[in-house]
Enzyme design. Structure first.
Site, PDB file in Angstrom:
ATOM      1  N   LYS A 248     -19.938  14.257  17.877  1.00  0.00           N
ATOM      2  CA  LYS A 248     -19.271  13.033  17.731  1.00  0.00           C
ATOM      3  C   LYS A 248     -20.335  12.233  18.644  1.00  0.00           C
ATOM      4  CE  LYS A 248     -14.531  13.155  16.971  1.00  0.00           C
ATOM      5  NZ  LYS A 248     -14.080  14.770  17.116  1.00  0.00           N
ATOM      6  N   ARG A 249     -21.029  12.414  19.585  1.00  0.00           N
ATOM      7  CA  ARG A 249     -21.854  11.616  20.200  1.00  0.00           C
ATOM      8  C   ARG A 249     -23.008  11.330  19.683  1.00  0.00           C
ATOM      9  NH1 ARG A 249     -23.331  15.705  24.158  1.00  0.00           N
ATOM     10  NH2 ARG A 249     -21.281  16.750  23.373  1.00  0.00           N
TER      11      ARG A 249
END
Ligand code: GLU
Length: 476
Positions: A248-249
């Protein structure tokens, strides 16, 4: 030869992301290459993780990319239903067979009891294996009450993966696992095996995260006496640095977000295909038909594939540049700035013709074209941030613009004539193009980037050009 039947089996837990959609593309390509069938199956047996609307999101994503399915929840097919929560009777049938064969048992132990056993194994420095702790009393299993657990027969396995090659694991990798949860629904580990068998799937193509469980699955196939499909585990998709899994990052967008941003589906497909698949040639741009013709599991690499968004951007720009103008115009429909609304199609096409070269995704259109439709406010930073222009006094800048006004006065404002006048101006003023044209660009666009000077000025027209230069002069 057995017909090729592949499937994409998403869980409806949210948006379809890069990894998810590649898990659809590879089996789709294989099915299309061999004239087989591609099946969409919804794996919704973990209802606590289900997100409402996710099935539609997934379908919309596939449709946008052109990944059509031959059988699936909405269109049915010979092995319907294609939604796992609607296939309970099938799972229960197979579960009961295992119970009768003595290969599955009711497990009424609580989570805390199991945690205690895990702790116990840990204290003895042993890996926890459920099969070392089978319950001593045998209870009759009632679906929907307690979980049903597989009774494994541990042994070592060697097997072939269509991507990862020859693999093997010792008996320790085989264990008892839950087949049916206490809510009566199957686990993924059980349901997919039943479904793939019943739906006559020839190739299970999925993410690498499932490979460690293969020995358990192989043990269950034997207990069920089922023929196995071919297995192909795709390499992980790595983040931009290439050192860990895409997360996600890393800010990779969902498929539908790329769509909203105005990426072309064909560029997206091309990009995704190369995430792990290596055609073995220099070529990087592939039409869909070429991908179908060339795709093979043997050429999917074993090591992680780096997700490089700049490559996607480059690829998208490449596809945009190669679109016929009329086609680009149609695709651009929803991406114009609001001010473009009242302008005629031909004007917009002429603009597209000028910006096509530098357009990377359609969502960039407003930023690149607003000045064609409205007079943007004076942006003093544009001159300040330009080293060459910032070195001149406002008197010098004004003089340059005034000379430009005089020169433009006698132009008929076709691009060719404007070029002529611009060149005359250069010679007459002994000025460098960087300074003179840079200044004219700023005065007439108030934007940091613009297409070839004479061409866009011709489009904007004489009246607006003169007016904008005059406004700039007032602000110097
Ligand atoms: N439902 C599983 C997932 O979304 C599918 C894995 C598979 O393709 O078997 O990860």
């Amino acid at each position: 030869m057995q017909p090729i039947r592949t499937r994409f089996a998403p869980s409806p837990t949210g948006q379809l992301h890069i990894g998810g959609v590649r898990a659809a593309l590879f089996p789709w390509l294989l099915a299309r290459r061999y004239g087989g069938s591609f099946i969409l199956r919804i794996e919704d047996t973990d209802q606590s993780r289900e997100v409402s609307g996710a099935i539609d999101t997934i379908k919309d994503s596939l449709k946008w990319l052109g990944l059509d399915w031959d059988e699936g929840p909405d269109i049915g097919g010979p092995y319907a239903p294609y939604i796992q929560s609607q296939r309970r009777t099938s799972y229960l049938d197979w579960a009961n067979r295992l119970v009768h064969a003595g290969r599955a048992y009711a497990d009424d132990r609580s989570t805390s009891e199991l945690d205690q056993l895990r702790l116990d194994a840990n204290n003895r420095h042993r890996p926890f294996l459920a099969r070392d702790y089978r319950p001593t009393t045998k209870n009759q299993w009632q679906p929907g009450t307690v979980p049903l657990r597989f009774l494994s027969e541990p042994k070592a396995y060697t097997w072939h993966d269509e991507i990862m090659g020859e693999l093997s694991a010792g008996a320790d990798a085989v264990d008892d696992f839950i087949l049916i949860k206490s809510d009566g629904l199957p686990t993924y580990n059980f349901a997919y095996i039943i479904d793939d068998f019943e739906m006559k799937i020839s190739h299970v193509i999925r993410g690498l995260e499932y490979i460690a469980s293969m020995p358990k699955y192989l043990n269950l196939y034997e207990a069920l006496e089922l023929s196995k499909p071919k297995f192909a585990h795709m390499p992980h998709i790595l983040g931009p640095e290439g050192n860990k899994k895409l997360s996600k990052r890393d800010n990779a967008m969902s498929v539908l977000e790329y769509k909203e941003q105005g990426y072309l589906p064909e560029a997206m497909i091309n990009f995704l295909a190369l995430l792990g698949w290596n055609p073995g040639i220099e070529q990087e741009i592939f039409t869909l038909n070429e991908l179908i013709e060339k795709f093979s599991l043997e050429r999917v690499g074993r090591s992680g594939a780096r997700f490089d968004e700049r490559r996607l951007l480059w690829m998208d720009g490449n596809y945009i540049r190669n679109l016929p103008l009329d086609e680009l115009y149609i695709r651009s429909e929803h991406y114009w700035p609001p001010e473009a609304e009242s302008y005629p199609p031909q004007y917009k096409k002429n603009i597209l013709n000028l910006v096509q070269e530098r357009l990377k995704f359609l969502g960039e259109l407003p930023q690149l074209t607003r000045f064609f439709f409205v007079d943007l406010p004076i942006d003093t930073a544009l001159i300040k941030d330009n080293k060459k222009l910032a070195a001149l006094s406002s008197g010098q800048l004004s003089a340059l613009l005034n000379e430009t006004l005089t020169e433009f006065n006698s132009s008929d404002f076709t691009a060719a004539d404007l070029n002529l006048h611009l060149n005359q101006l250069l010679t007459r003023l002994h000025e460098s193009p960087a300074v003179l044209f840079g200044l004219i660009r700023i005065a007439t666009t108030q934007a940091p980037a613009s297409p070839p000077l004479a061409e866009y000025l011709a489009l904007i027209g004489k009246e607006k050009t003169i007016a904008r230069i005059k406004t700039q002069l007032e602000h110097l």
